[in-house]
Design a protein around this motif. Sequence first.
Motif, mmCIF file in Angstrom:
data_model
loop_
_atom_site.group_PDB
_atom_site.id
_atom_site.type_symbol
_atom_site.label_atom_id
_atom_site.label_comp_id
_atom_site.label_asym_id
_atom_site.label_seq_id
_atom_site.Cartn_x
_atom_site.Cartn_y
_atom_site.Cartn_z
ATOM 1 N N ARG A 207 -11.024 14.308 -52.506
ATOM 2 C CA ARG A 207 -12.065 13.378 -52.658
ATOM 3 C C ARG A 207 -12.503 13.005 -54.601
ATOM 4 N NH1 ARG A 207 -14.468 16.996 -49.846
ATOM 5 N NH2 ARG A 207 -14.979 15.960 -47.468
ATOM 6 N N SER A 208 -12.058 13.231 -54.826
ATOM 7 C CA SER A 208 -12.506 13.009 -56.560
ATOM 8 C C SER A 208 -11.655 11.992 -57.043
ATOM 9 C CB SER A 208 -12.163 14.091 -57.401
ATOM 10 O OG SER A 208 -11.082 14.377 -57.395
ATOM 11 N N GLY A 209 -10.107 12.102 -56.348
ATOM 12 C CA GLY A 209 -8.804 10.888 -56.936
ATOM 13 C C GLY A 209 -8.320 11.527 -57.745
ATOM 14 N N LYS A 210 -8.236 12.964 -57.957
ATOM 15 C CA LYS A 210 -7.546 13.690 -59.029
ATOM 16 C C LYS A 210 -6.101 13.628 -58.053
ATOM 17 C CE LYS A 210 -7.132 17.353 -62.179
ATOM 18 N NZ LYS A 210 -5.538 17.529 -62.176
ATOM 19 N N MET A 211 -5.437 13.750 -56.906
ATOM 20 C CA MET A 211 -4.408 13.603 -56.613
ATOM 21 C C MET A 211 -3.553 13.477 -56.306
ATOM 22 S SD MET A 211 -3.423 15.068 -52.504
ATOM 23 C CE MET A 211 -3.481 13.724 -51.768
ATOM 24 N N PHE A 212 -4.337 11.897 -55.816
ATOM 25 C CA PHE A 212 -3.740 10.464 -56.552
ATOM 26 C C PHE A 212 -3.641 10.156 -58.181
ATOM 27 C CE2 PHE A 212 -6.564 10.355 -52.732
ATOM 28 C CZ PHE A 212 -6.328 9.851 -51.631
ATOM 29 N N GLU A 213 -4.414 10.552 -58.678
ATOM 30 C CA GLU A 213 -3.657 10.321 -60.026
ATOM 31 C C GLU A 213 -2.704 11.192 -60.415
ATOM 32 O OE1 GLU A 213 -6.937 11.451 -64.110
ATOM 33 O OE2 GLU A 213 -8.026 10.178 -62.004
ATOM 34 N N ASP A 214 -2.991 12.398 -60.004
ATOM 35 C CA ASP A 214 -2.025 13.535 -60.637
ATOM 36 C C ASP A 214 -0.883 13.201 -60.247
ATOM 37 O OD1 ASP A 214 -3.468 15.178 -61.664
ATOM 38 O OD2 ASP A 214 -3.849 15.997 -60.210
ATOM 39 N N LEU A 215 -0.363 12.372 -58.918
ATOM 40 C CA LEU A 215 0.896 11.974 -58.505
ATOM 41 C C LEU A 215 1.122 10.352 -58.975
ATOM 42 C CD1 LEU A 215 0.290 14.193 -54.615
ATOM 43 C CD2 LEU A 215 1.772 14.565 -56.559
ATOM 44 N N GLY A 216 0.304 9.917 -59.610
ATOM 45 C CA GLY A 216 0.696 8.745 -59.858
ATOM 46 C C GLY A 216 0.804 7.594 -58.692
ATOM 47 N N ILE A 217 -0.140 8.084 -57.788
ATOM 48 C CA ILE A 217 0.197 6.929 -56.495
ATOM 49 C C ILE A 217 -1.250 6.599 -55.936
ATOM 50 C CG2 ILE A 217 1.926 8.149 -55.708
ATOM 51 C CD1 ILE A 217 0.312 9.618 -53.608
ATOM 52 N N SER A 218 -1.671 5.654 -55.448
ATOM 53 C CA SER A 218 -3.166 4.947 -55.320
ATOM 54 C C SER A 218 -3.430 5.644 -54.010
ATOM 55 C CB SER A 218 -2.581 3.217 -54.423
ATOM 56 O OG SER A 218 -1.791 3.321 -53.345
ATOM 57 N N GLY A 219 -4.698 5.623 -53.513
ATOM 58 C CA GLY A 219 -5.723 6.616 -52.940
ATOM 59 C C GLY A 219 -5.498 5.887 -51.646
ATOM 60 N N PHE A 220 -5.989 7.008 -50.275
ATOM 61 C CA PHE A 220 -6.100 6.354 -49.253
ATOM 62 C C PHE A 220 -6.162 4.895 -48.697
ATOM 63 C CE2 PHE A 220 -6.937 10.948 -48.687
ATOM 64 C CZ PHE A 220 -5.796 10.770 -48.008
ATOM 65 N N ASP A 221 -5.480 3.976 -48.004
ATOM 66 C CA ASP A 221 -5.265 3.152 -46.843
ATOM 67 C C ASP A 221 -4.290 3.231 -46.010
ATOM 68 O OD1 ASP A 221 -4.525 0.396 -46.351
ATOM 69 O OD2 ASP A 221 -3.622 -0.665 -47.693
ATOM 70 N N SER A 222 -5.426 3.536 -45.282
ATOM 71 C CA SER A 222 -5.637 3.229 -43.653
ATOM 72 C C SER A 222 -5.124 2.358 -42.866
ATOM 73 C CB SER A 222 -7.671 2.560 -43.256
ATOM 74 O OG SER A 222 -8.175 1.983 -42.394
ATOM 75 N N SER A 223 -4.496 1.064 -43.867
ATOM 76 C CA SER A 223 -3.583 0.754 -42.915
ATOM 77 C C SER A 223 -1.995 1.454 -42.325
ATOM 78 C CB SER A 223 -3.550 -0.867 -43.459
ATOM 79 O OG SER A 223 -3.435 -0.902 -44.601
ATOM 80 N N THR A 224 -1.987 1.664 -43.270
ATOM 81 C CA THR A 224 -0.304 1.764 -43.957
ATOM 82 C C THR A 224 -0.390 3.937 -43.833
ATOM 83 O OG1 THR A 224 -0.782 1.411 -46.424
ATOM 84 C CG2 THR A 224 0.025 -0.395 -44.292
ATOM 85 N N ASP A 225 -1.755 4.119 -43.981
ATOM 86 C CA ASP A 225 -1.155 5.723 -44.571
ATOM 87 C C ASP A 225 -1.179 6.426 -43.206
ATOM 88 O OD1 ASP A 225 -0.741 5.872 -47.034
ATOM 89 O OD2 ASP A 225 -3.207 5.757 -47.764
ATOM 90 N N ARG A 226 -0.930 7.292 -43.357
ATOM 91 C CA ARG A 226 -0.665 8.563 -41.480
ATOM 92 C C ARG A 226 -1.031 9.899 -42.482
ATOM 93 N NH1 ARG A 226 -2.334 4.638 -40.818
ATOM 94 N NH2 ARG A 226 -0.790 2.427 -39.900
ATOM 95 N N GLY A 227 -1.573 10.829 -41.497
ATOM 96 C CA GLY A 227 -2.262 12.227 -41.675
ATOM 97 C C GLY A 227 -1.952 13.230 -40.732
ATOM 98 N N MET A 228 -1.704 14.563 -41.153
ATOM 99 C CA MET A 228 -1.321 14.941 -39.996
ATOM 100 C C MET A 228 -1.678 16.551 -41.002
ATOM 101 S SD MET A 228 2.925 15.115 -39.342
ATOM 102 C CE MET A 228 3.585 14.334 -37.971
ATOM 103 N N VAL A 229 -2.466 16.806 -40.896
ATOM 104 C CA VAL A 229 -3.370 18.359 -40.432
ATOM 105 C C VAL A 229 -3.439 19.639 -40.122
ATOM 106 C CG1 VAL A 229 -6.064 18.700 -41.929
ATOM 107 C CG2 VAL A 229 -5.300 16.676 -40.766
ATOM 108 N N CYS A 230 -3.277 20.602 -41.536
ATOM 109 C CA CYS A 230 -2.410 21.896 -40.394
ATOM 110 C C CYS A 230 -3.184 23.245 -41.209
ATOM 111 C CB CYS A 230 -1.588 22.501 -40.173
ATOM 112 S SG CYS A 230 -1.570 23.710 -38.679
ATOM 113 N N GLY A 231 -4.589 23.986 -40.952
ATOM 114 C CA GLY A 231 -5.366 25.069 -41.488
ATOM 115 C C GLY A 231 -6.583 25.661 -41.064
ATOM 116 N N SER A 232 -7.290 26.340 -41.716
ATOM 117 C CA SER A 232 -8.715 26.733 -40.650
ATOM 118 C C SER A 232 -9.410 25.532 -40.210
ATOM 119 C CB SER A 232 -8.813 27.309 -41.560
ATOM 120 O OG SER A 232 -9.353 26.362 -42.597
ATOM 121 N N MET A 233 -10.061 25.930 -39.174
ATOM 122 C CA MET A 233 -10.817 25.276 -38.557
ATOM 123 C C MET A 233 -12.070 24.814 -40.057
ATOM 124 S SD MET A 233 -11.737 24.314 -35.720
ATOM 125 C CE MET A 233 -11.896 25.127 -34.452
#
Length: 270
Positions: A207-233
């Motif tokens: 949310r803060s964008g820090k992950m994207f910054e740390d990894l040196g990648i651009s933020g989410f783009d729904s046209s080309t990004d896909r997600g898989m999620v697995c954790g607690s409810m």
Amino acid sequence: MNVENMNDTQTSRNPDVQIVTQVRHYDDRLFSFRVTRPQSLRFRSGEFVMIGLAGDNGKPILRAYSIASPSWDEELEFYSIKVPDGPLTSKLQKIAVGDELILRPKPVGTLVVDALLPGKRLFMIATGTGIAPFASLIRDPEVYEKFDQVILTHTCRLNSELAYGAELVENLRNDPLIGEFAQQLLYYPTTTREESQFEGRNTDLMRSGKMFEDLGISGFDSSTDRGMVCGSMALNLDVKDLLEGVGMNEGGNSNPAEFVIEKAFVGDGV
Ligand code: FAD
Ligand code: A2P
């Protein structure tokens, strides 16, 4: 039985009973193990099966488990919690090489590449043992053929809980057969209750964008990004909200879309 010869006897063995070939304990809460694979078992990387042990009354105690090994592996790997009074894991944590494991060979699940629309980057978002299906997927060449970049983010309370995932990524990078794919993989482990390289919940860091910054990648783009999620409810709901907020829709096997979700466990009344 001699461990080396176990695969030779597979055809004659009941496919519901497999033999433990390896056990590794990471700390007092987590362990992984490998078992023989029924020759008839076909699954898609990311799916889960029911596994278990015979209970004291002889009736099997079965629970859902993500298969942590990729679909091409000749054995099956699982990554498990140890719930102190858990009906299954209080026993399962004591298994040793040569022991029998009950396995119902009917793989199912939504954390599969087929349930996503084609895209360029695949975000795998996990907490705790929710990394298990991704342990399978990040070792599957199909994932790297379908996506240019794979970003695996794993949040745990403590550094010791990241050990399985860290070792997995390290082994993948050094693997002579599939190591070349690791160039496409970015790994972002975070802790919430102990100091480490990246601290905080992966949701907050996205949310803060820090992950994207740390990894040196651009933020989410729904046209080309896909997600898989697995954790607690709680994690799953939080990430669903986040991904829907950037224009992605939840999909499934019969309606591929931008992201898919699976529960890592059914918890405390949820
Ligand atoms: P249970 O009676 O099943 O659980 C007791 C309590 O322990 C739960 O109410 C919950 O609060 C807590 N708990 C259970 N599992 C976990 C967990 N994994 N992490 C944190 N807290 C937990 N578990 C794994 O360890 N590895 C997996 O790969 C895995 N895959 C799963 C896939 C699916 C689709 C589902 C629904 C569950 C999965 N689980 C996995 C959870 C697993 O089915 C069992 O709940 C777990 O093995 C504990 O079994 P138990 O009988 O000892 O305790
Ligand atoms: P936190 O320590 O801030 O609760 P748990 O052991 O409770 O399943 O949590 C595993 C990891 O997932 C912990 O690091 C925890 O962070 C984190 N976590 C729990 N709930 C969420 C959530 N809703 N969003 C993001 N991370 C979460």
